[in-house]
Design an enzyme around this catalytic site. Structure first.
Site, PDB file in Angstrom:
ATOM      1  N   GLU A   1     -52.600  25.094 -59.968  1.00  0.00           N
ATOM      2  CA  GLU A   1     -53.372  24.216 -60.846  1.00  0.00           C
ATOM      3  C   GLU A   1     -52.416  23.212 -61.478  1.00  0.00           C
ATOM      4  O   GLU A   1     -51.274  23.079 -61.044  1.00  0.00           O
ATOM      5  CB  GLU A   1     -54.160  25.003 -61.902  1.00  0.00           C
ATOM      6  CG  GLU A   1     -53.504  26.285 -62.409  1.00  0.00           C
ATOM      7  CD  GLU A   1     -52.276  26.078 -63.265  1.00  0.00           C
ATOM      8  OE1 GLU A   1     -52.418  26.013 -64.504  1.00  0.00           O
ATOM      9  OE2 GLU A   1     -51.161  26.006 -62.707  1.00  0.00           O
TER      10      GLU A   1
ATOM     11  N   GLU B   1     -48.876  23.952 -62.189  1.00  0.00           N
ATOM     12  CA  GLU B   1     -48.048  24.157 -61.001  1.00  0.00           C
ATOM     13  C   GLU B   1     -47.561  25.593 -60.819  1.00  0.00           C
ATOM     14  O   GLU B   1     -46.466  25.817 -60.311  1.00  0.00           O
ATOM     15  CB  GLU B   1     -46.847  23.195 -61.020  1.00  0.00           C
ATOM     16  CG  GLU B   1     -47.264  21.747 -61.200  1.00  0.00           C
ATOM     17  CD  GLU B   1     -46.159  20.773 -60.869  1.00  0.00           C
ATOM     18  OE1 GLU B   1     -46.251  20.126 -59.827  1.00  0.00           O
ATOM     19  OE2 GLU B   1     -45.212  20.682 -61.658  1.00  0.00           O
TER      20      GLU B   1
END
Length: 804
Positions: A438, A441
């Site tokens: 997401e 990271e």
């Protein structure tokens, strides 16, 4: 290594320096006072400033740092030795409010002298210029000796550098190089003396610190962590100009540097300012600022300055190296890379400022970087070379949204973006809804912020391809978005929250993949997520319902959900309870609870673990939400502006505890500064307030979803994400990358129906199997691949659940 060509008049001095290869190289502070460059594309150098001196200079692209720092050393040769970075008190100002030229006034603690440095770029060449003026009592000044000390980190690293002193055009200068890149340190009139050395052993700082006298004049220091120092000729010490120039090879660097010094500094300065005035910021928004428009002007210029001048349209995340003072060549940790997420934020902010051409240039760059499958690397160097290679679906959706915004403004010119958009949308169809990472990271699964971008990207793509004359593809993409939107709460909301007793139903940061889904981990089926960067002995695995972030607000920003949606409102209560920090400057929020990316608990640098601190960017995101909710956001704008440094740089993170070890509560921590995304967020916030509407809001998305809609009767099956159940009355849509034939049955293969898939470009091919509202049992099917003349060799069963 560049060969030493004989025509140069090398100054051998005392011969080669001792102490090779020097100490392990380090970078320097990420807390910049400013990032500067000339506005002209021909001047391919960028400088950064902190603690009163030059830090990294980037050349020939904005992802290639070439020095660690350059400062001044001052001594009277008898009683004191000052390093301007550590021993003087600094005041920072911009030479002109609409340009990135800096003026630093540095004062001796005893009031005996003042140094004023003005720092700009040559308006046309890759040369950084520093005009220095020394003021004080005449007799005292006559005794001062001033030296320029520079630490080369040529070609992006401190190891393997070489340096020599030389005479050129009758003047002494210092030259450093590695591979094919050279830099020159020179001053008007030339240095009276110069020396090369190895950092920590034979460098000029060690020399002067020892006995306040320059005893060493080494002519060379080869293949190590080197330093060069030159003494300013006494006849120039009250007013002199230092130049640091770059080139591909010695001759190019020497010609650029001495050419820049041949032009009076005032003439350079006049042209430097005139260039920046061509990029005037949107002053009409200043009425909504709380600082008279200062952060507005600087933010506009900072975002512009982070575009590369060779790779047009490429914007990096930050010209800084977080916790650089603790990082060597082997751990750059730099943000001077391209993330499509950050880059689209920058381009959209400039679009909000009316810079349509700049935003189109950014989109064109992304189109040139797009992979054949329609996706993008997690991040990449300016030339498109991937650095990290994770899959982040929002980084594929955001370029589509940028293309849509430009299209709506008639800003695409003669460029047909259909192939670019179709490929990116096809990637989302194949990979969504489960993202490998997401926006922070780290984790895989179902992320509210990622899905907000994916839904919006698919709707934008649908509008674009429909206008292109592809209504079938447009309908398919819209239904794909509807399917994801219809499952948002199923996938990302917990009904049994534990963080705030009175709130049981709220968005989670991310829900992990189920067993059999993409990126599922060994503990799948337990709703556990693993959090990176946790310290030794700290718990790292948590239930998904235990971890929240503010990413769900992206659903409101783009129009997927209303600001007064009950789950949105309840989740705000949870994040304020868990993540909100009330600083002396105002409220700020951490990314998510248990975050380990940030300064350590004792204030030390992040080195693989730490404590995630509050991000000013998130104050801006909250302000955007409050604006969408119809609330006054002036106090949040004021808070945002207070988080800026004296040079109006926005930090990625702030220190969010009482003062400790030089860290100030509410002041910058050691992470990236400036974070360009934070400057972009501020620009968009002022535009949003000026418009009375969130600038990022997507009309088509808001119209389709914000006021509610009937849930689409569709379930999607993909080989990489096979579903096990479907509600009665829903269509079972099978999606594959290539054309297929589906043989299906609802009566255990007593009767069989055959259907050929319909191809929808790069999105792949699909076929729908209907069910009736009162149907029970299961749908069974298998697949045949005509292009390969191959059966899948496996039957799939999908149970039919009663409608309700």
């Amino acid at each position: 290594m560049t060969a030493l060509v004989p025509q140069y008049a090398w100054v051998d001095g005392q011969g080669p320096a001792f102490g090779a290869p020097g100490m392990e190289p380090r970078w320097t502070s990420a807390a910049k006072d400013t990032v500067g460059t000339a506005y002209a594309a021909s001047s391919r150098a960028w400088y950064t400033i902190s603690h009163g001196i030059l830090n990294e200079i980037y050349y020939p692209t904005i992802d290639r740092p070439q020095i660690r720092d350059m400062g001044l050393l001052i001594t009277d040769g008898e009683t004191f030795f000052h390093e301007d970075k550590r021993d003087l008190k600094h005041e920072f100002a911009y030479i002109d409010s609409d340009a990135l030229g800096a003026r630093i006034t540095s004062r001796d603690g005893d009031g005996r002298y003042t140094l004023t440095k003005e720092i700009i770029n040559d308006p046309h060449y890759p040369v950084v210029l520093i005009r220095v003026r020394l003021a004080g009592e005449k007799d005292f000044l006559s005794r001062l000796q001033v030296y320029a000390l520079l630490s080369p980190h040529v070609d992006g690293g401190g190891k393997g550098n070489s340096a020599r002193t030389l005479m050129v055009a009758g003047q002494m200068a210092a030259l450093a190089w590695k591979n094919n890149t050279s830099l020159v340190l020179a001053t008007n009139g030339g240095f009276s003396r110069a020396s090369c050395g190895y950092v920590g052993t034979s460098d000029g700082w060690q020399d002067l610190k020892h006995n306040l006298t320059m005893d060493w004049e080494f002519g060379s220091a080869l293949d190590g962590n080197v330093s060069v120092m030159g003494q300013i000729d006494p006849q120039y010490t009250r007013d002199f100009t230092i130049a640091i120039g770059f080139g591909e090879g010695h001759h190019a660097a020497l010609a650029a540097t001495l050419g820049a010094l041949a032009t009076p500094f005032d003439k350079h300065l006049k042209r430097f300012i005139e260039q920046w005035h061509r990029a005037e910021s949107p002053r009409e928004w200043a009425v909504h600022s709380q600082d008279g428009g200062r952060l507005l002007q600087v933010s506009h210029n900072v975002v512009l300055a982070h575009e590369d001048k060779t790779y047009a349209g490429a914007f990096i995340a930050s010209a800084s190296i977080p916790w650089g003072y603790a990082k060597s060549d082997d751990d750059l940790g730099g943000y001077h890379l391209v993330w499509t997420r950050d880059m689209v934020q920058s381009a959209t902010a400039l679009l909000a400022c009316g810079r349509v051409d700049t935003a189109r240039r950014a989109l064109t760059y992304l189109a040139c970087t797009q992979r054949p499958d329609g996706g993008f690397a997690q991040n990449f160097w300016i030339d498109g070379t991937p650095y990290w290679t994770g899959i982040q679906l929002d980084e594929v959706a955001f370029p589509i949204i940028l293309a849509w915004r430009l299209w709506k403004l008639d800003g695409l010119g003669d460029w047909d973006v259909f192939p670019f958009v179709e490929r990116a949308a096809g990637f989302l169809v194949r990979f969504a809804p489960v993202t490998q990472q997401e926006r922070w990271e780290e984790c895989a699964g179902y992320s509210p912020s990622t899905l907000a971008a994916v839904i919006s990207g698919l709707i934008c793509a649908a509008e674009l391809v429909d206008a292109h004359g592809s209504p079938e593809l447009a309908k398919f993409l819209s239904e794909q978005a509807d399917w994801i939107e219809g499952h948002l709460e199923d996938w990302t909301v917990t009904n049994d929250g534990v963080l705030l007793p009175e709130v049981k139903r709220h968005y989670m940061r991310i829900r992990p993949p189920e067993c059999g889904e993409p990126y599922a981990h060994e503990g799948c089926g337990t709703e556990m997520i693993h959090i990176a960067n946790r310290g030794p002995g700290e718990k790292a695995d948590f239930e998904a319902r235990e971890v929240v972030d503010g990413g769900f607000l992206e659903l409101v920003r783009y129009g997927v959900r209303r600001a007064d949606d009950p789950v949105i409102v309840d989740t705000l209560k949870v994040i304020d309870h868990v993540l909100k920090i009330n600083t002396p400057k105002g409220p700020c929020w951490r990314r998510y609870n248990h975050d380990g990316y940030g300064q350590r608990h004792d204030g030390g640098p992040f080195q693989g673990f730490g404590q995630g601190r509050a991000w000013p960017l998130l104050t801006g995101e909250r302000a955007h939400y409050e604006l969408a909710a119809g609330h006054d956001v002036s106090s949040l704008i004021e808070t945002y502006e207070k988080f800026a440094s004296q040079g109006a740089m926005m930090p990625e993170q702030i220190w969010d505890e009482p003062d400790r070890n030089g860290l100030i509560f509410g002041g910058p921590a050691g992470s990236a500064m400036p974070l360009v995304w934070a400057h972009a967020e501020y620009l968009k916030l002022l535009r949003s307030v000026f418009d009375g509407r969130v600038f990022d809001k997507i009309d088509a998305v808001e119209k389709r979803y914000a006021n509610g809609r009937e849930r689409i009767n569709l379930e999607v099956f993909k080989l990489r994400r096979p579903v096990k159940t479907i509600r009665a009355g829903y269509r079972l849509r099978i999606i594959a990358q290539h054309h297929f034939r589906a043989l299906w049955t609802v009566d255990d293969w007593q009767t069989v129906t055959t259907i050929d898939s319909a191809t929808v470009g790069h999105a792949g091919s699909f076929a729908d199997i209907p069910t009736t509202p009162k149907q029970t049992g299961k749908v069974s099917f298998t697949l045949f691949w005509p292009m390969e003349n191959r059966w899948e060799g496996h039957n799939f069963d999908v149970a039919i659940e009663a409608a309700g």
